[in-house]
Design a protein around this motif. Structure first.
Motif, short mmCIF file in Angstrom:
data_model
loop_
_atom_site.label_atom_id
_atom_site.label_comp_id
_atom_site.label_asym_id
_atom_site.label_seq_id
_atom_site.Cartn_x
_atom_site.Cartn_y
_atom_site.Cartn_z
N ALA A 92 122.93 126.02 52.47
CA ALA A 92 122.04 127.17 52.27
C ALA A 92 120.76 127.01 53.09
CB ALA A 92 121.70 127.32 50.79
N ALA A 93 120.24 125.79 53.13
CA ALA A 93 119.02 125.55 53.91
C ALA A 93 119.28 125.67 55.40
CB ALA A 93 118.47 124.16 53.58
N LEU A 103 122.97 130.68 47.84
CA LEU A 103 123.57 129.44 47.34
C LEU A 103 124.96 129.67 46.78
CD1 LEU A 103 120.54 127.64 45.71
CD2 LEU A 103 122.16 126.61 47.28
N GLN A 104 125.13 130.77 46.07
CA GLN A 104 126.45 131.05 45.48
C GLN A 104 127.49 131.26 46.58
OE1 GLN A 104 126.51 134.42 42.89
NE2 GLN A 104 128.58 134.04 42.17
N THR A 105 127.09 131.95 47.63
CA THR A 105 127.99 132.16 48.77
C THR A 105 128.32 130.85 49.45
OG1 THR A 105 127.04 134.37 49.12
CG2 THR A 105 128.28 133.39 50.94
N ALA A 106 127.31 130.00 49.62
CA ALA A 106 127.53 128.70 50.25
C ALA A 106 128.48 127.84 49.42
CB ALA A 106 126.20 127.98 50.45
N GLU A 107 128.28 127.83 48.10
CA GLU A 107 129.13 127.02 47.23
C GLU A 107 130.57 127.52 47.24
OE1 GLU A 107 129.00 125.06 42.73
OE2 GLU A 107 127.56 126.61 43.32
N PHE A 132 118.58 131.92 46.48
CA PHE A 132 118.62 130.47 46.40
C PHE A 132 118.59 129.94 44.97
CE2 PHE A 132 116.52 131.24 50.61
CZ PHE A 132 117.60 130.85 51.37
N ASN A 133 118.88 130.82 44.03
CA ASN A 133 119.03 130.41 42.63
C ASN A 133 117.78 129.67 42.14
OD1 ASN A 133 120.34 130.27 40.18
ND2 ASN A 133 121.45 128.40 40.68
N GLY A 134 116.63 130.29 42.35
CA GLY A 134 115.38 129.67 41.91
C GLY A 134 114.93 130.18 40.55
N ARG A 135 113.91 129.56 40.03
CA ARG A 135 113.35 130.00 38.76
C ARG A 135 111.84 129.74 38.76
NH1 ARG A 135 116.63 125.54 36.84
NH2 ARG A 135 115.37 123.67 36.46
N PRO A 136 111.09 130.61 38.12
CA PRO A 136 109.63 130.45 38.11
C PRO A 136 109.18 129.42 37.07
CG PRO A 136 110.25 132.46 36.96
CD PRO A 136 111.52 131.87 37.49
N GLU A 137 108.09 128.79 37.39
CA GLU A 137 107.42 127.89 36.45
C GLU A 137 105.98 128.38 36.31
OE1 GLU A 137 108.92 125.51 34.89
OE2 GLU A 137 110.75 125.16 36.08
N VAL A 138 105.44 128.32 35.09
CA VAL A 138 104.10 128.85 34.83
C VAL A 138 103.15 127.69 34.56
CG1 VAL A 138 102.74 130.43 33.42
CG2 VAL A 138 105.17 130.91 33.84
N PHE A 196 113.43 125.56 43.09
CA PHE A 196 114.80 125.80 43.53
C PHE A 196 115.58 124.48 43.42
CE2 PHE A 196 111.99 128.80 45.49
CZ PHE A 196 112.67 130.01 45.43
N PRO A 197 116.18 124.23 42.24
CA PRO A 197 116.81 122.91 42.00
C PRO A 197 117.90 122.56 43.01
CG PRO A 197 116.55 124.13 39.95
CD PRO A 197 116.22 125.08 41.04
N GLU A 198 118.75 123.55 43.39
CA GLU A 198 119.84 123.23 44.31
C GLU A 198 119.34 122.83 45.69
OE1 GLU A 198 119.93 125.61 42.18
OE2 GLU A 198 121.85 125.62 41.13
N LEU A 199 118.20 123.37 46.10
CA LEU A 199 117.65 123.00 47.40
C LEU A 199 116.94 121.66 47.36
CD1 LEU A 199 116.27 126.40 48.77
CD2 LEU A 199 118.36 125.20 49.41
#
Length: 438
Positions: A24-25, A31-35, A248-254, A264-267
């Motif tokens: 993906a990088a 990421l889903q497509t790459a996997e 890229f299957n990321g998630r926000p942190e506050v 982005f854990p997978e990256l």
């Protein structure tokens, strides 16, 4: 599922052992497509999944996977053949416009000469000076001749099989990039979108920025690589980060202060250690060019277009005489297709003129977008206290996880039972060492 050539290229560049985050990088794809692509490709070429003790996945592929696929898939071989054929066909299409132009000029000139010959012949038979409009100045005809182009044998040669004239290089101070017939096509239609790979470059750069920052970024670090960020409300809520999170299957942190950072854990997972890669400060679109042809070639194309246009007008004035229009042979044939000849002559000069103004308009849009992205990059480099706090908070989540061969809990390269026995032995050894330490 046909193998994705971008994934195959990334695997080869990364030495045939990768994670989904690596691909993906490298490619900028989701990421889903790459996997999914890695799983399908591993099944096709006999690749292997490798699972670390922490449950992270890596994929190992044989170095000869391209040969395996080519022998396995007739479709790939057919596609490869078609690519070669299309290259030849497209070259023929490109030079065909120049051939039509030259044929039009030659046909117009020959028809005009034939008309004058017919008029003079009639004047010899009719001393009263009637016929096709009278004696055109005696029995002698002066037909002007002039050079209408370069060496045509040279002009038909593909770029890879020719040498350019030193005279042309000396006269115009530049080496032509294409044959003259190709330059005519370029003069008419240009050379394609210079930013055809813009989305690919965008997502490759975004993924690289995320990896360079340990898999966690703030929105301001990504903004210089995006286009329209929306209105003030959308920018304040950082809605423009949603496509990045999805891809890229990321998630926000506050943060405690209420600031958002994006992880982005997978990256953060890679098969091999990679240092930070240099990236541009912002995504820069390339300006559209009117033509890649040299100035000499463009001048030649304009000159031929002008000759064709003037010749068509002159021929049209001659064909207005009903007696001339009724002549057979070459004159009759040309009279029948004169509408096409005149339309082509007008379009040959009209299309590039309209395209010139269109290119200027497109480049103004490109310049505005580049300036906007550059301003965001400058704002990032001149970060205020609030942005510095966000960057500091993001750095707390930055990490890199390596899936090394020493950490593997399972791999499809070996028998499952054998690996389970080794894992059991490994656990027993660890417990034995702990007991000895007590």
């Amino acid at each position: 599922m046909a193998p994705n050539p971008d994934i195959m290229r990334a695997i080869a560049q990364l030495d045939y052992r990768v994670t989904a985050g690596d691909v993906a990088a490298k490619t900028g794809m989701e990421l889903q497509t790459a996997e999914q692509g890695l799983l399908a490709l591993a099944a096709d070429v006999g690749g292997h999944m490798q699972v670390s003790d922490e449950g992270e996945l890596a994929y190992a592929f044989p170095r000869g996977m391209q040969g395996i696929l080519q022998s396995k898939y007739f479709r790939l071989r057919l596609q490869e053949w078609w690519n070669k054929v299309w290259g030849v066909l497209f070259y023929i299409i490109r030079i065909s416009f120049g051939i039509v132009l030259i044929a039009s000029i030659v046909l117009i000139l020959l028809t005009i000469v034939a008309i004058f010959i017919a008029i003079n012949s009639q004047s010899r038979d009719n001393n009263r000076g009637g016929g096709f409009g009278g004696n055109m100045g005696g029995n002698r005809i002066f037909v002007p001749t002039f050079w209408i182009g370069p060496n045509w044998f040279y002009a038909f040669q593909p770029p890879s099989q020719r040498r350019y004239y030193r005279q042309t290089q000396t006269r115009f101070g530049e080496e032509p990039k294409m044959s003259f017939l190709e330059a005519i096509f370029s003069f008419l239609f240009g050379d394609g979108n210079p930013n055809a790979d813009l989305e690919e470059r965008r997502w490759q750069t975004v993924a690289t920025v995320i990896r360079n920052n340990g898999g966690t970024v703030v929105a301001e670090q990504i903004a210089p690589y995006l286009d329209d960020l929306g209105g003030s409300t959308s920018q304040e809520l950082e809605d423009y980060m949603l496509p990045v999170l999805t891809r890229f299957n990321g998630r926000p942190e506050v943060s405690p202060e209420g600031h958002l950072v994006y992880r982005f854990p997978e990256l953060q997972v890679m098969a091999k250690e990679h240092g930070a890669r240099s990236v541009a400060a912002y995504l820069k679109e390339l300006p559209w060019r009117f033509s890649e042809a040299s100035s000499g070639q463009l001048m030649g194309a304009i000159a031929l277009g002008a000759v064709n246009f003037v010749g068509a007008l002159a021929l049209g004035s001659l064909l207005r005489d009903a007696a001339i229009a009724e002549l057979g042979g070459l004159v009759g044939f040309t009279s029948g297709i004169f509408g096409f000849l005149l339309a082509y002559a007008v379009a040959f000069l009209g299309v590039p003129l309209a395209r010139y103004f269109w290119v200027q308009w497109r480049n103004q849009k490109v310049e505005v977008r580049n300036e906007q992205r550059q301003e965001r990059a400058v704002a990032l480099n001149q970060a205020d206290d609030e942005l510095q706090k966000k960057l500091t908070f993001a750095s707390e989540f930055a990490t890199r996880t390596l899936v090394t061969e020493k950490d593997l809990a399972y791999t499809t390269e070996r028998d499952l039972t054998e690996q389970e026995i080794e894992q059991k032995d490994k656990i027993d050894e660890e417990w034995q060492k702990r007991l000895e330490g007590l």
